[in-house]
Scaffold this motif. Structure first.
Motif, PDB file in Angstrom:
ATOM      1  N   GLU A   1       0.834  -1.192   0.000  1.00 39.52           N
ATOM      2  CA  GLU A   1       0.000   0.000   0.000  1.00 39.52           C
ATOM      3  C   GLU A   1       0.877   1.252   0.000  1.00 39.52           C
ATOM      4  O   GLU A   1       2.009   1.245   0.485  1.00 39.52           O
ATOM      5  CB  GLU A   1      -0.918   0.004   1.224  1.00 39.52           C
ATOM      6  CG  GLU A   1      -1.939  -1.132   1.229  1.00 39.52           C
ATOM      7  CD  GLU A   1      -2.866  -1.069   2.430  1.00 39.52           C
ATOM      8  OE1 GLU A   1      -2.602  -0.246   3.339  1.00 39.52           O
ATOM      9  OE2 GLU A   1      -3.844  -1.846   2.465  1.00 39.52           O
ATOM     10  N   ASP A   2       0.334   2.319  -0.572  1.00 33.51           N
ATOM     11  CA  ASP A   2       1.015   3.624  -0.587  1.00 33.51           C
ATOM     12  C   ASP A   2       2.440   3.492  -1.125  1.00 33.51           C
ATOM     13  O   ASP A   2       3.408   3.954  -0.500  1.00 33.51           O
ATOM     14  CB  ASP A   2       1.039   4.230   0.820  1.00 33.51           C
ATOM     15  CG  ASP A   2      -0.355   4.448   1.377  1.00 33.51           C
ATOM     16  OD1 ASP A   2      -1.243   4.849   0.607  1.00 33.51           O
ATOM     17  OD2 ASP A   2      -0.567   4.191   2.581  1.00 33.51           O
TER      18      ASP A   2
ATOM     19  N   SER B   1      -1.688   1.775  -4.449  1.00 37.93           N
ATOM     20  CA  SER B   1      -1.231   0.445  -4.033  1.00 37.93           C
ATOM     21  C   SER B   1      -0.475  -0.210  -5.180  1.00 37.93           C
ATOM     22  O   SER B   1      -0.633   0.150  -6.349  1.00 37.93           O
ATOM     23  CB  SER B   1      -2.422  -0.426  -3.629  1.00 37.93           C
ATOM     24  OG  SER B   1      -3.108   0.118  -2.524  1.00 37.93           O
TER      25      SER B   1
ATOM     26  N   GLY C   1      -7.171  -3.238  -4.911  1.00 39.01           N
ATOM     27  CA  GLY C   1      -6.585  -2.262  -4.005  1.00 39.01           C
ATOM     28  C   GLY C   1      -6.925  -0.836  -4.380  1.00 39.01           C
ATOM     29  O   GLY C   1      -7.517  -0.560  -5.422  1.00 39.01           O
TER      30      GLY C   1
END
Length: 307
Positions: A19-20, A196, A192
């Motif tokens: 993520e991120d 992501s 996601g």
């Protein structure tokens, strides 16, 4: 940087969700550039060196399967690979010396954007070792109906399945859905939020269904390798480079270093491989390879991949 548990999960399963993977500012800029490129495709009526057009593409309603080599279309795609959380994930999994194999931006148009049949990236470009992977950075939210990436856990530690047509014998860039070693019931679907990133090993079996939603599925793919993984003869992309001579090949490798240093000492390991030869009649992209090579579809029965 990845946690030890994340690295262990990747080694065992051959995939990972991060993520991120980029900052909010980087994501916004990537989307801005990408939508500008899609807008420019209105002036294109045939697939070319930048765009692969999907069925129904027009100036009024752009429909693409892919923007080719985005890192060559705008330098920001390259910059963010070298300076974002992605960079740390890359070195955690492949080591300090890494290089870009290729990049692509699969746009998968709404309302039936083309499926990518089940395959292993390794079948397209075997190297001296398999320390290679692909990042799939989501530029928009990816949900079930968007045709998200699916991967079969642990398949990267198994055999390299045949990607050749049983009818013609040519490389078709997809496995036979009836291969007894193919177990689609084990597939994991990777959805996601925008920003992501999926990670999958070069030998992991993966594919994606058509996009049945009403919006584009924008995923930016970077295929990367350890710097000491060198290509074997047989890959179409390197065949073109090799025709320019040794200096052109060296320059290409130098220009595609992401982190660390080049090497002239390839690391050879005993890994299973098949060469992608003889080639499909049209091999400009995986979509053309699967179509012209006579691949059979796992997403729409057992018929051949549709035009």
């Amino acid at each position: 940087m990845l946690a030890a548990d994340d690295i262990a999960f990747y080694r065992e399963n051959g995939y990972l969700m991060v993520e991120d993977a980029v900052s909010a500012e980087q994501l916004a800029r990537l989307r801005e550039i990408t939508y500008a490129l899609i807008e420019k495709s209105r002036a294109v009526s045939e697939s070319d060196d930048v765009y692969d057009l999907d069925n129904g593409h027009s100036a009024d309603a752009p429909r693409l399967t892919r923007i080719k080599l985005p890192h060559k279309q705008d330098p920001y795609y390259w910059d963010v690979l070298q300076d974002s959380r992605m960079t740390g994930v890359l070195t955690a999994l492949l080591g300090t010396d890494t290089a870009l194999q290729t990049s692509k931006l699969n746009t998968k148009a709404p309302g039936g954007g083309a499926a990518v049949e089940w395959h292993q990236d390794w079948a397209f470009y075997p190297h001296s070792n398999d320390d290679m992977l692909a990042f799939g950075l989501m530029l928009e939210d990816v949900e079930q109906e968007n045709g998200p990436l699916q991967v079969i856990p642990g398949s990267h530690r198994g055999p390299v399945l045949s990607h050749h047509s049983a009818e013609t014998g040519v490389f078709c860039g997809a496995i036979d859905p009836d291969d007894p070693l193919f177990h689609p019931e084990k597939a994991v679907t990777l959805t996601g939020k925008a920003g992501s990133m999926t990670v999958h090993h070069v030998r992991a079996l993966h594919g994606s269904a058509p996009n049945l939603s009403d919006r584009n599925r924008l995923i930016l793919f970077y295929e990367c390798r350890a710097a000491d993984a060198w290509p074997l003869v047989g890959s179409a992309s390197y065949g073109k480079l090799a025709s320019g001579g040794a200096q052109a090949l060296w320059d290409h490798f130098s220009e595609h270093m992401i982190t660390g240093d080049m090497t002239t000492e390839p690391r050879a390991e005993a890994v299973p491989m098949r060469l992608p030869l003889p080639p499909a009649p049209h091999a400009g992209s995986i979509f053309k390879t699967q179509k012209s090579g006579g691949a059979r579809s796992a997403f729409s029965g057992r018929e051949k991949v549709e035009a």
